[in-house]
Design a protein around this motif. Sequence first.
Motif, PDB file in Angstrom:
ATOM      1  N   MET A   1       0.847  -1.164   0.000  1.00 30.52           N
ATOM      2  CA  MET A   1       0.000   0.000   0.000  1.00 30.52           C
ATOM      3  C   MET A   1       0.903   1.241   0.000  1.00 30.52           C
ATOM      4  SD  MET A   1      -2.935   1.088   2.732  1.00 30.52           S
ATOM      5  CE  MET A   1      -4.155   0.010   2.027  1.00 30.52           C
ATOM      6  N   ILE A   2       0.561   2.203  -0.823  1.00 31.43           N
ATOM      7  CA  ILE A   2       1.317   3.448  -0.920  1.00 31.43           C
ATOM      8  C   ILE A   2       0.599   4.523  -0.101  1.00 31.43           C
ATOM      9  CG2 ILE A   2       2.208   5.223  -2.485  1.00 31.43           C
ATOM     10  CD1 ILE A   2       3.539   2.487  -2.825  1.00 31.43           C
ATOM     11  N   ASP A   3       1.360   5.246   0.712  1.00 36.38           N
ATOM     12  CA  ASP A   3       0.790   6.283   1.571  1.00 36.38           C
ATOM     13  C   ASP A   3       1.856   7.345   1.819  1.00 36.38           C
ATOM     14  OD1 ASP A   3      -0.982   7.637   3.188  1.00 36.38           O
ATOM     15  OD2 ASP A   3      -1.293   5.985   4.577  1.00 36.38           O
ATOM     16  N   ILE A   4       1.492   8.398   2.521  1.00 37.86           N
ATOM     17  CA  ILE A   4       2.431   9.462   2.859  1.00 37.86           C
ATOM     18  C   ILE A   4       3.541   8.881   3.739  1.00 37.86           C
ATOM     19  CG2 ILE A   4       2.711  11.648   4.088  1.00 37.86           C
ATOM     20  CD1 ILE A   4      -0.198  12.286   3.300  1.00 37.86           C
ATOM     21  N   GLN A   5       4.788   9.172   3.396  1.00 33.76           N
ATOM     22  CA  GLN A   5       5.941   8.650   4.126  1.00 33.76           C
ATOM     23  C   GLN A   5       6.128   9.396   5.441  1.00 33.76           C
ATOM     24  OE1 GLN A   5       9.397   7.914   1.744  1.00 33.76           O
ATOM     25  NE2 GLN A   5      10.761   8.528   3.399  1.00 33.76           N
ATOM     26  N   HIS A   6       6.434   8.653   6.496  1.00 33.57           N
ATOM     27  CA  HIS A   6       6.706   9.232   7.807  1.00 33.57           C
ATOM     28  C   HIS A   6       8.174   9.060   8.158  1.00 33.57           C
ATOM     29  CE1 HIS A   6       2.328   8.906   9.494  1.00 33.57           C
ATOM     30  NE2 HIS A   6       2.387   9.521   8.334  1.00 33.57           N
TER      31      HIS A   6
ATOM     32  N   ILE B   1       5.916  16.562   0.191  1.00 36.73           N
ATOM     33  CA  ILE B   1       5.435  15.327   0.799  1.00 36.73           C
ATOM     34  C   ILE B   1       5.883  14.155  -0.061  1.00 36.73           C
ATOM     35  CG2 ILE B   1       3.367  13.993   1.347  1.00 36.73           C
ATOM     36  CD1 ILE B   1       1.998  16.605   2.091  1.00 36.73           C
ATOM     37  N   LEU B   2       6.432  13.125   0.581  1.00 33.68           N
ATOM     38  CA  LEU B   2       6.892  11.924  -0.122  1.00 33.68           C
ATOM     39  C   LEU B   2       5.887  10.797   0.085  1.00 33.68           C
ATOM     40  CD1 LEU B   2      10.613  12.014   1.023  1.00 33.68           C
ATOM     41  CD2 LEU B   2       9.678  12.797  -1.147  1.00 33.68           C
ATOM     42  N   TYR B   3       5.786   9.926  -0.900  1.00 34.19           N
ATOM     43  CA  TYR B   3       4.928   8.748  -0.817  1.00 34.19           C
ATOM     44  C   TYR B   3       5.800   7.511  -0.922  1.00 34.19           C
ATOM     45  CZ  TYR B   3       1.090  11.978  -1.558  1.00 34.19           C
ATOM     46  OH  TYR B   3       0.199  13.010  -1.413  1.00 34.19           O
ATOM     47  N   SER B   4       5.437   6.455  -0.173  1.00 36.70           N
ATOM     48  CA  SER B   4       6.219   5.226  -0.210  1.00 36.70           C
ATOM     49  C   SER B   4       5.364   4.056   0.247  1.00 36.70           C
ATOM     50  CB  SER B   4       7.456   5.354   0.683  1.00 36.70           C
ATOM     51  OG  SER B   4       7.062   5.429   2.044  1.00 36.70           O
ATOM     52  N   GLU B   5       5.924   2.852   0.159  1.00 31.60           N
ATOM     53  CA  GLU B   5       5.283   1.644   0.676  1.00 31.60           C
ATOM     54  C   GLU B   5       5.083   1.840   2.173  1.00 31.60           C
ATOM     55  OE1 GLU B   5       3.783  -1.184  -0.125  1.00 31.60           O
ATOM     56  OE2 GLU B   5       3.817  -1.768   1.944  1.00 31.60           O
ATOM     57  N   SER B   6       3.869   1.604   2.671  1.00 31.92           N
ATOM     58  CA  SER B   6       3.563   1.994   4.044  1.00 31.92           C
ATOM     59  C   SER B   6       3.051   0.869   4.934  1.00 31.92           C
ATOM     60  CB  SER B   6       2.516   3.108   4.019  1.00 31.92           C
ATOM     61  OG  SER B   6       1.332   2.636   3.404  1.00 31.92           O
ATOM     62  N   THR B   7       3.149  -0.374   4.511  1.00 33.82           N
ATOM     63  CA  THR B   7       2.621  -1.478   5.308  1.00 33.82           C
ATOM     64  C   THR B   7       3.259  -1.520   6.689  1.00 33.82           C
ATOM     65  OG1 THR B   7       2.136  -2.760   3.320  1.00 33.82           O
ATOM     66  CG2 THR B   7       2.249  -3.969   5.397  1.00 33.82           C
ATOM     67  N   SER B   8       4.572  -1.419   6.779  1.00 32.21           N
ATOM     68  CA  SER B   8       5.238  -1.461   8.093  1.00 32.21           C
ATOM     69  C   SER B   8       4.867  -0.249   8.937  1.00 32.21           C
ATOM     70  CB  SER B   8       6.757  -1.572   7.941  1.00 32.21           C
ATOM     71  OG  SER B   8       7.269  -0.442   7.284  1.00 32.21           O
ATOM     72  N   GLN B   9       4.659   0.888   8.295  1.00 32.20           N
ATOM     73  CA  GLN B   9       4.234   2.093   9.006  1.00 32.20           C
ATOM     74  C   GLN B   9       2.838   1.882   9.611  1.00 32.20           C
ATOM     75  OE1 GLN B   9       4.729   5.825   6.821  1.00 32.20           O
ATOM     76  NE2 GLN B   9       2.564   6.213   7.191  1.00 32.20           N
ATOM     77  N   HIS B  10       1.931   1.288   8.852  1.00 32.14           N
ATOM     78  CA  HIS B  10       0.591   1.013   9.354  1.00 32.14           C
ATOM     79  C   HIS B  10       0.635   0.013  10.508  1.00 32.14           C
ATOM     80  CE1 HIS B  10      -1.654   2.370   5.456  1.00 32.14           C
ATOM     81  NE2 HIS B  10      -0.817   3.280   5.918  1.00 32.14           N
ATOM     82  N   GLN B  11       1.480  -0.998  10.387  1.00 28.97           N
ATOM     83  CA  GLN B  11       1.623  -1.973  11.465  1.00 28.97           C
ATOM     84  C   GLN B  11       2.097  -1.288  12.744  1.00 28.97           C
ATOM     85  OE1 GLN B  11       4.267  -4.896   9.782  1.00 28.97           O
ATOM     86  NE2 GLN B  11       2.628  -5.880   8.622  1.00 28.97           N
ATOM     87  N   LYS B  12       3.085  -0.421  12.624  1.00 28.40           N
ATOM     88  CA  LYS B  12       3.606   0.306  13.780  1.00 28.40           C
ATOM     89  C   LYS B  12       2.522   1.159  14.426  1.00 28.40           C
ATOM     90  CE  LYS B  12       7.074   3.805  14.963  1.00 28.40           C
ATOM     91  NZ  LYS B  12       8.129   4.672  14.416  1.00 28.40           N
ATOM     92  N   ASP B  13       1.758   1.873  13.604  1.00 30.57           N
ATOM     93  CA  ASP B  13       0.675   2.709  14.113  1.00 30.57           C
ATOM     94  C   ASP B  13      -0.359   1.887  14.875  1.00 30.57           C
ATOM     95  OD1 ASP B  13       1.899   4.896  12.951  1.00 30.57           O
ATOM     96  OD2 ASP B  13       0.572   4.935  11.197  1.00 30.57           O
ATOM     97  N   ILE B  14      -0.729   0.739  14.338  1.00 25.22           N
ATOM     98  CA  ILE B  14      -1.721  -0.125  14.988  1.00 25.22           C
ATOM     99  C   ILE B  14      -1.178  -0.696  16.280  1.00 25.22           C
ATOM    100  CG2 ILE B  14      -2.974  -2.314  14.757  1.00 25.22           C
ATOM    101  CD1 ILE B  14      -3.293  -1.586  11.753  1.00 25.22           C
TER     102      ILE B  14
ATOM    103  N   ASP C   1       6.592  11.677  12.233  1.00 23.35           N
ATOM    104  CA  ASP C   1       6.194  12.921  11.576  1.00 23.35           C
ATOM    105  C   ASP C   1       6.132  12.714  10.061  1.00 23.35           C
ATOM    106  OD1 ASP C   1       6.172  14.353  13.988  1.00 23.35           O
ATOM    107  OD2 ASP C   1       8.324  14.779  13.822  1.00 23.35           O
ATOM    108  N   ILE C   2       5.384  13.558   9.378  1.00 16.79           N
ATOM    109  CA  ILE C   2       5.340  13.496   7.915  1.00 16.79           C
ATOM    110  C   ILE C   2       6.705  13.893   7.372  1.00 16.79           C
ATOM    111  CG2 ILE C   2       4.316  14.501   5.851  1.00 16.79           C
ATOM    112  CD1 ILE C   2       1.715  14.776   7.405  1.00 16.79           C
TER     113      ILE C   2
END
Length: 94
Positions: free
Chosen positions: A1-6, A19-32, A11-12
Amino acid sequence: MIDIQHTEDGDIDITSGDILYSESTSQHQKDILLADKGHYKESPETGVGAVNYINDTDPENFYRAVRKELTRDGMKVTKVSMNNTIARYEESDD
């Protein structure tokens, strides 16, 4: 999934001036993992609250919560352990 890079701090990422976009699966996992239930107004049932499991003597309770929340977010969870969690978003055939 592509989303805004943190950034690593959550932080964004605007290091390039935009604003950069990148693969965000690990970012979503961390957030959850870090979010407690109720942290997301639009989805109050989402979140593991990993900090709440620090003194838990049975890691299976934590693993179960991780598996449940990642699956609820649309990921197919293959493995959950302290060293490695393997979960990916399922591809839709739309």
